[in-house]
Design a protein around this motif. Structure first.
Motif, mmCIF file in Angstrom:
data_model
loop_
_atom_site.group_PDB
_atom_site.id
_atom_site.type_symbol
_atom_site.label_atom_id
_atom_site.label_comp_id
_atom_site.label_asym_id
_atom_site.label_seq_id
_atom_site.Cartn_x
_atom_site.Cartn_y
_atom_site.Cartn_z
ATOM 1 N N LEU A 123 -91.620 -109.295 29.822
ATOM 2 C CA LEU A 123 -92.954 -108.943 29.346
ATOM 3 C C LEU A 123 -93.750 -108.155 30.385
ATOM 4 C CD1 LEU A 123 -93.796 -112.406 27.726
ATOM 5 C CD2 LEU A 123 -92.912 -110.370 26.597
ATOM 6 N N GLY A 124 -93.094 -107.638 31.375
ATOM 7 C CA GLY A 124 -93.788 -106.850 32.389
ATOM 8 C C GLY A 124 -93.500 -107.383 33.773
ATOM 9 N N GLU A 125 -93.641 -106.520 34.745
ATOM 10 C CA GLU A 125 -93.328 -106.914 36.117
ATOM 11 C C GLU A 125 -94.342 -107.922 36.650
ATOM 12 O OE1 GLU A 125 -91.078 -102.858 37.617
ATOM 13 O OE2 GLU A 125 -92.483 -103.884 38.910
ATOM 14 N N ALA A 126 -93.864 -108.831 37.482
ATOM 15 C CA ALA A 126 -94.728 -109.831 38.115
ATOM 16 C C ALA A 126 -94.503 -109.769 39.616
ATOM 17 C CB ALA A 126 -94.399 -111.234 37.593
ATOM 18 N N THR A 127 -95.580 -109.723 40.367
ATOM 19 C CA THR A 127 -95.463 -109.658 41.822
ATOM 20 C C THR A 127 -95.291 -111.062 42.401
ATOM 21 O OG1 THR A 127 -97.836 -109.909 42.153
ATOM 22 C CG2 THR A 127 -96.997 -107.650 41.853
ATOM 23 N N GLU A 128 -94.981 -111.075 43.687
ATOM 24 C CA GLU A 128 -94.852 -112.367 44.361
ATOM 25 C C GLU A 128 -96.203 -113.086 44.352
ATOM 26 O OE1 GLU A 128 -93.343 -112.015 48.324
ATOM 27 O OE2 GLU A 128 -93.662 -114.122 48.782
ATOM 28 N N GLU A 129 -97.275 -112.325 44.538
ATOM 29 C CA GLU A 129 -98.612 -112.928 44.533
ATOM 30 C C GLU A 129 -98.915 -113.557 43.181
ATOM 31 O OE1 GLU A 129 -98.080 -110.444 47.793
ATOM 32 O OE2 GLU A 129 -97.961 -109.827 45.689
ATOM 33 N N GLU A 130 -98.523 -112.858 42.105
ATOM 34 C CA GLU A 130 -98.768 -113.394 40.760
ATOM 35 C C GLU A 130 -97.968 -114.674 40.540
ATOM 36 O OE1 GLU A 130 -97.826 -109.644 38.734
ATOM 37 O OE2 GLU A 130 -99.733 -109.838 37.682
ATOM 38 N N THR A 131 -96.765 -114.727 41.124
ATOM 39 C CA THR A 131 -95.944 -115.929 40.961
ATOM 40 C C THR A 131 -96.621 -117.121 41.623
ATOM 41 O OG1 THR A 131 -93.999 -114.491 41.022
ATOM 42 C CG2 THR A 131 -93.617 -116.842 41.161
ATOM 43 N N TRP A 132 -97.123 -116.923 42.830
ATOM 44 C CA TRP A 132 -97.828 -118.021 43.485
ATOM 45 C C TRP A 132 -99.113 -118.365 42.738
ATOM 46 C CZ3 TRP A 132 -95.375 -121.057 46.546
ATOM 47 C CH2 TRP A 132 -94.311 -120.570 47.330
ATOM 48 N N ALA A 133 -99.775 -117.356 42.224
ATOM 49 C CA ALA A 133 -101.021 -117.611 41.477
ATOM 50 C C ALA A 133 -100.732 -118.408 40.213
ATOM 51 C CB ALA A 133 -101.696 -116.286 41.126
ATOM 52 N N LEU A 134 -99.593 -118.167 39.593
ATOM 53 C CA LEU A 134 -99.216 -118.922 38.397
ATOM 54 C C LEU A 134 -99.116 -120.412 38.716
ATOM 55 C CD1 LEU A 134 -98.207 -118.861 35.413
ATOM 56 C CD2 LEU A 134 -95.886 -118.656 36.329
ATOM 57 N N LEU A 135 -98.617 -120.715 39.916
ATOM 58 C CA LEU A 135 -98.485 -122.117 40.302
ATOM 59 C C LEU A 135 -99.807 -122.685 40.789
ATOM 60 C CD1 LEU A 135 -95.095 -122.036 42.259
ATOM 61 C CD2 LEU A 135 -95.503 -122.309 39.818
ATOM 62 N N GLY A 136 -100.713 -121.823 41.219
ATOM 63 C CA GLY A 136 -102.014 -122.293 41.693
ATOM 64 C C GLY A 136 -101.931 -123.016 43.021
ATOM 65 N N VAL A 137 -101.024 -122.577 43.879
ATOM 66 C CA VAL A 137 -100.840 -123.235 45.168
ATOM 67 C C VAL A 137 -100.469 -122.179 46.195
ATOM 68 C CG1 VAL A 137 -98.381 -123.697 44.785
ATOM 69 C CG2 VAL A 137 -99.684 -125.170 46.308
#
Lengths: 185, 581
Positions: free
Chosen positions: B446-460
């Motif tokens: 569904l679109g590229e995700a950055t490393e920052e977005e991955t951490w933001a998804l976890l909220g940690v």
């Protein structure tokens, strides 16, 4: 056994269909999977998944030619397994195939619409029709079957370097063709 | 364009061309108009003479020992590794053993075993029977040399005896670069900060094999590195096709003589480096993937740049200590007051509800598998789709759980899978997904995700302590629960964050709920409870678990399968638990 006879066995839901399919195309299926996957057990699993995929889709499918259908399933399943497990295992040879493709189609193309992907496939098919038998053979073996250049050389009793140069020039021609077709910016 | 998309586009080309390429037809090539148009009779003759001359020169050069490859290579036919054209003539070439010159017993034995292995490889194996047989074997050679039955094992021992060689008796699998150094006794041998190495396995005599990447001008280069020692039947060697196509020469580096071999292709090259010092045989192989988009002009200068990345002195010697990996032990500490044990966790509503659903989902999944190759009862499937499930029997379980446990059940979920936003409902684990009928693989992304977005998804914040680990995949529910896939060296494991009072469907049931756990002080200074969950009961895997409790959540370290206590401790040390609240 002829393809039509094998397909008839699938329509009859006879397990002999799988036996005959494996007998005729098992080596091709495993080779296609092995070109992508680095693990012997993964290749076996992929081959089994391929036969399952064929069993589940014939009928209603009645593919002609059968080899293309079977190898396409094997190829797609192997690629799926490769990408799913790439954190743990790499196949630099398969990565090289993808890099070469990326090299000749570097311009961004919007593939979110399915018809644009099919349009690109059709254009590449038309391009392949303009090639000599050998250039087309080299291209399809390298980028559909993901064979190594050395394997292609072995199949054709040719020299790896010559085949590599021919592939490079074919990719240059493909790039030019797609640009002229308006599919690359 | 995504590489995977390109691969798919090529996959949809005209069926006729796929079928045409199934088998090479030389008569079709000869009849090709393009070929006829380009070749003139006089030129054909000239080329034929030139080819014969080059071949003769190549043979002469090999006979006189000009090239290093000749001293290591045994001429032999390259076997057919499952080519789709089984009637093709096997390719001429050679076999290079990893630990001896061509006429040494090590090389001869290694080739004999490779030929025997090839014969066995082509047989149709009953893998369930193979698994059952190998599980009963105590001879370490079974695992090291990939023997599938007694006949193979007897053949292996026979070859070793015939050539007066011993077999490897122990192997260690270092997961990280740090472990590799500990188990080999070697220091840094790779020059350059951006170069990467991962040792895959090492034997009791210090022989090892692994892979890595070099950052060279214009691109990255993948290499395989082997170090082998004399006196043993090495389990790996290398076939070399068309050896005459290599350019070979010697260089002096750091006071040592290196034998280099290189051949060009249009995207790069494939090369070899041989080094022999004392009892150590070093073989480095590397290939293609260089400067995408331009023809490669790698040449000798490039090959010598590869060689310069390695300190060959530092690759030799060292005192192997396999106990550094294989001898690691459980290191329990006195549990701090209030430390929750895994047995205590098994009594919580968060575990009870989630593990019951996890089991019910796997039983539902298994009941629908009808293929012979599918092994039921492993409980390895994961549910990432939204709730309710839409499946009557599963929703009945959910309703029962909702009535029994006062937990916050999720209503939405998001996922990032290896750098792209993805459809969580298609995931079958954090590492794989299944495309529904009628859909395409491209629909998963569904679109590229950055490393920052991955951490933001976890909220940690980033909680990984080792530079050898990274976050590869993550799923997060609207309850605040999440599950992440952590790649660490050559392995991976999962971390699950479960807010207290919430339902997280990926909490797995223990195979042995009363299994012993121990308190472990992790590298970040926090204590966790660890359990390997007892012995596996085929086909069901155990659920090794690391448990960390905060005031508001449980942090679960889960390994999908079996792992040792020492590995569980290693995984726990990689997590900075102080990041969790």
């Amino acid at each position: 056994m002829e393809d039509s006879e094998i397909i008839a066995l699938f329509y009859e839901r006879s397990e002999q269909a799988i036996v005959e399919l494996n007998r005729k195309y098992g080596t091709a299926v495993k080779k296609t999977a092995a070109n992508i996957l680095n693990d012997r057990l993964d290749v076996e699993e992929c081959a089994n998944d391929t036969y399952l995929g064929v069993w589940n889709t014939i009928p209603p499918q009645n593919p002609k030619p059968l080899v293309s259908y079977v190898c396409r399933i094997a190829r797609n399943l192997a690629a799926k397994k490769y990408h799913a497990r790439r954190a743990a295992k790499r196949n630099s040879a398969f990565d090289a195939v993808l890099d070469e493709l990326e090299e000749c189609i570097p311009a961004p193309v919007n593939l979110e619409a399915e018809y644009e992907a099919k349009e690109l496939s059709a254009a590449i098919s038309r391009f392949l029709g303009t090639l000599s038998y050998e250039d087309r053979f080299f291209f399809v073996r390298r980028y559909f079957y993901a064979d190594s250049v050395s394997d292609i050389a072995a199949m054709t009793q040719g020299k790896s370097h010559r085949i590599s140069v021919r592939l490079f020039r074919t990719r240059e021609k493909l790039h030019q063709y797609l640009t002229e077709e308006g599919l690359l910016t | 364009m995504k590489r995977e998309q390109l691969f798919t586009v090529i996959g949809d080309i005209d069926d006729r061309y796929i079928a045409e390429a199934f088998r090479y037809a030389p008569e079709a090539a000869a009849a090709s108009p393009e070929r006829k148009a380009n070749m003139k009779p006089k030129r054909i003759l000239t080329l034929a003479l030139a080819a014969a001359l080059i071949l003769a020169l190549g043979v002469t050069a090999y006979a006189s020992g000009w090239f290093g490859l000749s001293t290591r290579m045994i001429e032999t036919e390259i076997p057919d590794f499952g080519s789709s054209t089984p009637d093709v003539t096997p390719a001429p070439g050679g076999f290079v053993a990893s630990n001896g010159e061509a006429d040494s017993p090590e090389a001869q034995a290694s080739l004999a075993w490779a030929k025997a292995e090839e014969r066995y490889r082509q047989a149709d194996w009953d893998w369930k029977a193979v698994d059952a047989w190998t599980a009963q074997q105590e001879d370490p050679a079974c695992e090291i040399y990939h023997c599938y039955n007694q006949e193979m094992l007897d053949t292996l021992h026979g070859i070793a005896e015939e050539y007066g060689l011993r077999l490897h008796s122990e192997v260690a699998y270092p997961m990280t670069q740090e472990q590799f150094k500990q188990v080999t006794g070697l220091g840094d041998f790779l020059r350059g900060e951006d170069n990467f190495w991962q040792g895959h396995y090492i034997f009791e005599d210090g022989s090892f094999k692994g892979e890595g990447e070099l950052a060279l001008e214009g691109g990255r280069l993948v290499f395989t590195l082997q170090r082998s020692r004399a006196g043993v039947l090495a389990p790996y060697g290398m076939y070399v096709r068309d050896p005459v196509s290599y350019d070979e020469w010697q260089i002096s580096q750091d006071g040592h003589s290196l034998n280099l071999a290189l051949r060009q292709n249009d995207t790069g090259f494939d090369g070899l480096i041989f080094f022999h010092e004392g009892e150590d045989f070093i073989t480095l192989s590397y290939g293609a993937q260089f400067v995408p988009g331009t023809p490669a002009e790698f040449g000798r200068e490039g090959a010598e740049a590869v060689a310069a990345c390695f300190d060959f002195d530092a690759l030799c010697g060292g005192e192997p200590d396999l106990d550094a990996v294989n001898g690691r032990t459980v290191a329990p500490v006195k549990p701090k007051e209030g430390l929750m044990s895994t047995a205590d966790f098994a009594e919580t509503p968060e575990y009870q509800a989630a593990s019951r659903f996890h089991s019910a989902y796997n039983e539902y999944y298994d009941a629908r598998q009808t293929d012979d190759w599918f092994v039921k009862g492993q409980y390895m499937q994961e549910y990432y789709a939204p709730f309710p499930t839409g499946v009557e029997e599963l929703d009945a379980v959910l309703q029962e759980l909702q009535g029994q446990y006062a937990l916050h059940f999720p209503t939405s979920v998001r996922a990032i899978n290896f750098g792209s936003w993805a459809r969580p409902e298609w995931l079958t684990s954090l590492m794989s997904y299944r495309v529904p009928e009628g859909a395409t693989k491209e629909d998963f992304h569904l679109g590229e995700a950055t490393e920052e977005e991955t951490w933001a998804l976890l909220g940690v914040e980033n909680f990984l302590r080792s530079e050898e680990s990274y976050l590869a995949s993550a799923v997060a529910w609207d309850t605040g629960a999440w599950q992440a896939l952590i790649v660490y060296g050559s392995t991976s494991y999962e971390l699950c964050y479960v807010p207290k009072g919430s339902f997280c469907p990926t909490v797995r049931a223990f195979l042995h709920p009363g299994a012993e756990s121990w308190a472990y002080e992790t590298a970040c200074g926090e204590q966790v409870s660890l359990t390997v969950d007892g012995e596996m009961e085929y086909p069901r895997f155990t659920t090794p678990l690391g448990l960390y409790e905060t005031d508001t959540a449980y942090v679960l370290l889960q390994f999908p399968g079996m792992c040792s206590a020492a590995d569980l401790q290693l995984f726990a040390d990689n997590i900075d638990f102080t990041k969790f609240s």
